[in-house]
Design a protein around this motif. Structure first.
Motif, PDB file in Angstrom:
ATOM      1  N   THR A   1       0.821  -1.210   0.000  1.00  0.00           N
ATOM      2  CA  THR A   1       0.000   0.000   0.000  1.00  0.00           C
ATOM      3  C   THR A   1       0.853   1.256   0.000  1.00  0.00           C
ATOM      4  OG1 THR A   1      -0.190  -0.040   2.404  1.00  0.00           O
ATOM      5  CG2 THR A   1      -1.960  -1.095   1.158  1.00  0.00           C
ATOM      6  N   ILE A   2       2.030   1.167   0.644  1.00  0.00           N
ATOM      7  CA  ILE A   2       2.945   2.308   0.702  1.00  0.00           C
ATOM      8  C   ILE A   2       4.367   1.784   0.550  1.00  0.00           C
ATOM      9  CG2 ILE A   2       3.904   4.153   2.144  1.00  0.00           C
ATOM     10  CD1 ILE A   2       1.195   4.387   3.510  1.00  0.00           C
ATOM     11  N   THR A   3       5.132   2.483  -0.228  1.00  0.00           N
ATOM     12  CA  THR A   3       6.576   2.258  -0.295  1.00  0.00           C
ATOM     13  C   THR A   3       7.218   3.625  -0.158  1.00  0.00           C
ATOM     14  OG1 THR A   3       8.354   1.141  -1.499  1.00  0.00           O
ATOM     15  CG2 THR A   3       6.737   2.384  -2.809  1.00  0.00           C
ATOM     16  N   SER A   4       8.502   3.669   0.118  1.00  0.00           N
ATOM     17  CA  SER A   4       9.089   4.975   0.378  1.00  0.00           C
ATOM     18  C   SER A   4      10.369   5.194  -0.410  1.00  0.00           C
ATOM     19  CB  SER A   4       9.354   5.165   1.873  1.00  0.00           C
ATOM     20  OG  SER A   4      10.270   4.212   2.337  1.00  0.00           O
ATOM     21  N   VAL A   5      10.711   6.461  -0.524  1.00  0.00           N
ATOM     22  CA  VAL A   5      11.973   6.891  -1.082  1.00  0.00           C
ATOM     23  C   VAL A   5      12.507   7.948  -0.125  1.00  0.00           C
ATOM     24  CG1 VAL A   5      10.903   8.599  -2.637  1.00  0.00           C
ATOM     25  CG2 VAL A   5      13.149   7.700  -3.169  1.00  0.00           C
ATOM     26  N   PHE A   6      13.777   7.804   0.270  1.00  0.00           N
ATOM     27  CA  PHE A   6      14.383   8.772   1.187  1.00  0.00           C
ATOM     28  C   PHE A   6      14.698  10.056   0.428  1.00  0.00           C
ATOM     29  CE2 PHE A   6      15.795   4.786   3.361  1.00  0.00           C
ATOM     30  CZ  PHE A   6      15.107   4.993   4.543  1.00  0.00           C
TER      31      PHE A   6
ATOM     32  N   LEU B   1       7.401  10.188   0.639  1.00  0.00           N
ATOM     33  CA  LEU B   1       8.601  11.010   0.491  1.00  0.00           C
ATOM     34  C   LEU B   1       9.182  11.170   1.885  1.00  0.00           C
ATOM     35  CD1 LEU B   1       7.154  13.617  -2.027  1.00  0.00           C
ATOM     36  CD2 LEU B   1       8.377  11.479  -2.510  1.00  0.00           C
ATOM     37  N   GLU B   2       9.988  10.197   2.263  1.00  0.00           N
ATOM     38  CA  GLU B   2      10.444  10.042   3.640  1.00  0.00           C
ATOM     39  C   GLU B   2      11.747  10.793   3.899  1.00  0.00           C
ATOM     40  OE1 GLU B   2      11.095   6.456   6.860  1.00  0.00           O
ATOM     41  OE2 GLU B   2      10.388   5.987   4.859  1.00  0.00           O
ATOM     42  N   PRO B   3      11.789  11.614   4.935  1.00  0.00           N
ATOM     43  CA  PRO B   3      13.021  12.336   5.252  1.00  0.00           C
ATOM     44  C   PRO B   3      14.187  11.375   5.500  1.00  0.00           C
ATOM     45  CG  PRO B   3      11.200  13.189   6.551  1.00  0.00           C
ATOM     46  CD  PRO B   3      10.702  11.936   5.874  1.00  0.00           C
ATOM     47  N   ASP B   4      15.362  11.754   5.022  1.00  0.00           N
ATOM     48  CA  ASP B   4      16.533  10.889   5.159  1.00  0.00           C
ATOM     49  C   ASP B   4      17.343  11.219   6.413  1.00  0.00           C
ATOM     50  OD1 ASP B   4      17.819  13.246   4.467  1.00  0.00           O
ATOM     51  OD2 ASP B   4      18.681  12.478   2.605  1.00  0.00           O
ATOM     52  N   GLY B   5      16.663  11.564   7.499  1.00  0.00           N
ATOM     53  CA  GLY B   5      17.327  11.980   8.729  1.00  0.00           C
ATOM     54  C   GLY B   5      17.998  10.872   9.525  1.00  0.00           C
TER      55      GLY B   5
ATOM     56  N   LYS C   1      21.553   8.651   4.622  1.00  0.00           N
ATOM     57  CA  LYS C   1      22.389   9.429   3.697  1.00  0.00           C
ATOM     58  C   LYS C   1      23.559   8.611   3.144  1.00  0.00           C
ATOM     59  CE  LYS C   1      21.144  14.087   4.963  1.00  0.00           C
ATOM     60  NZ  LYS C   1      20.589  14.507   6.170  1.00  0.00           N
ATOM     61  N   PRO C   2      24.320   7.882   3.984  1.00  0.00           N
ATOM     62  CA  PRO C   2      25.394   7.051   3.410  1.00  0.00           C
ATOM     63  C   PRO C   2      24.861   5.975   2.463  1.00  0.00           C
ATOM     64  CG  PRO C   2      25.709   7.308   5.781  1.00  0.00           C
ATOM     65  CD  PRO C   2      24.362   7.888   5.450  1.00  0.00           C
ATOM     66  N   PHE C   3      23.710   5.412   2.780  1.00  0.00           N
ATOM     67  CA  PHE C   3      23.080   4.401   1.922  1.00  0.00           C
ATOM     68  C   PHE C   3      22.743   5.006   0.560  1.00  0.00           C
ATOM     69  CE2 PHE C   3      18.936   2.644   0.489  1.00  0.00           C
ATOM     70  CZ  PHE C   3      19.352   1.362   0.154  1.00  0.00           C
ATOM     71  N   LYS C   4      22.073   6.156   0.570  1.00  0.00           N
ATOM     72  CA  LYS C   4      21.712   6.830  -0.684  1.00  0.00           C
ATOM     73  C   LYS C   4      22.948   7.182  -1.494  1.00  0.00           C
ATOM     74  CE  LYS C   4      19.098  10.373  -0.318  1.00  0.00           C
ATOM     75  NZ  LYS C   4      18.435  11.577   0.144  1.00  0.00           N
ATOM     76  N   LYS C   5      23.964   7.716  -0.822  1.00  0.00           N
ATOM     77  CA  LYS C   5      25.190   8.130  -1.515  1.00  0.00           C
ATOM     78  C   LYS C   5      25.885   6.934  -2.152  1.00  0.00           C
ATOM     79  CE  LYS C   5      29.506  10.735  -0.917  1.00  0.00           C
ATOM     80  NZ  LYS C   5      30.037  10.179  -2.110  1.00  0.00           N
TER      81      LYS C   5
ATOM     82  N   GLY D   1      18.706  13.092  -3.999  1.00  0.00           N
ATOM     83  CA  GLY D   1      19.703  12.134  -3.580  1.00  0.00           C
ATOM     84  C   GLY D   1      19.524  10.724  -4.096  1.00  0.00           C
ATOM     85  N   ASN D   2      18.568  10.528  -5.024  1.00  0.00           N
ATOM     86  CA  ASN D   2      18.278   9.182  -5.513  1.00  0.00           C
ATOM     87  C   ASN D   2      18.386   9.100  -7.029  1.00  0.00           C
ATOM     88  OD1 ASN D   2      17.137   8.080  -2.900  1.00  0.00           O
ATOM     89  ND2 ASN D   2      15.771   9.804  -3.262  1.00  0.00           N
ATOM     90  N   LEU D   3      18.779   7.936  -7.499  1.00  0.00           N
ATOM     91  CA  LEU D   3      18.626   7.603  -8.903  1.00  0.00           C
ATOM     92  C   LEU D   3      17.370   6.749  -9.010  1.00  0.00           C
ATOM     93  CD1 LEU D   3      22.282   6.679  -9.898  1.00  0.00           C
ATOM     94  CD2 LEU D   3      21.095   8.872 -10.163  1.00  0.00           C
ATOM     95  N   ILE D   4      16.538   7.060 -10.007  1.00  0.00           N
ATOM     96  CA  ILE D   4      15.275   6.357 -10.202  1.00  0.00           C
ATOM     97  C   ILE D   4      15.270   5.771 -11.612  1.00  0.00           C
ATOM     98  CG2 ILE D   4      12.760   6.548 -10.213  1.00  0.00           C
ATOM     99  CD1 ILE D   4      13.955   7.179  -7.450  1.00  0.00           C
ATOM    100  N   GLN D   5      14.862   4.538 -11.734  1.00  0.00           N
ATOM    101  CA  GLN D   5      14.806   3.880 -13.040  1.00  0.00           C
ATOM    102  C   GLN D   5      13.389   3.890 -13.583  1.00  0.00           C
ATOM    103  OE1 GLN D   5      17.298   0.387 -14.214  1.00  0.00           O
ATOM    104  NE2 GLN D   5      15.368  -0.701 -13.865  1.00  0.00           N
TER     105      GLN D   5
END
Length: 129
Positions: free
Chosen positions: A5-10, A56-60, A65-69, A120-124
């Motif tokens: 029902t919900i998925t997220s992107v940091f 649209l989940e905050p990356d706090g 942040k290291p994961f996204k980078k 901060g994300n690449l999206i396909q």
């Protein structure tokens, strides 16, 4: 039965993310609830307004942040969106100023492209043949 029902992107900035995901990608804001310093902020496809929501989940969180980078540095998309025609969608989005790290590529059973969501994300993008 279990269903998604919900998925997220940091995202590094919810307001910037909302603008990008609605104004560039064409999603519609579904939920916007204050939660202290952040918001429970979701968007949906206008083609399926009662379908899966994208948070649209905050990356706090310290790991976010290291994961996204790491993913972005390695050119790995965080998530994937389906479109009817990747080639046409790439041209539409480029016209709106969206930057692609991979133009549309025909890979046999699928056509893909990858863009930077400015948060901060690449999206396909993908179209199955």
């Amino acid at each position: 039965m279990i269903r998604i029902t919900i998925t997220s992107v940091f995202v590094d900035d919810q307001a910037k993310a909302l603008a990008f995901y609605t104004e560039k990608l064409g999603f519609t804001k579904k939920t916007d609830v204050p939660t202290g310093d952040a918001r429970w902020l979701t968007v949906v496809s206008p083609a399926d307004p009662d379908g899966v929501e994208l948070l649209l989940e905050p990356d706090g969180h310290p790991a976010a942040k290291p994961f996204k980078k790491a993913l972005a540095d390695d050119g790995i998309p965080f998530t994937q969106f389906a479109v009817d025609d990747v080639f046409a969608e790439v041209e539409r989005l480029k016209g709106l100023g969206v930057e692609f790290t991979q133009d549309a590529v025909d890979m046999g059973p699928v056509v893909t492209a990858v863009f930077d969501d400015t948060c901060g994300n690449l999206i396909q993008l993908a179209t199955m043949k």
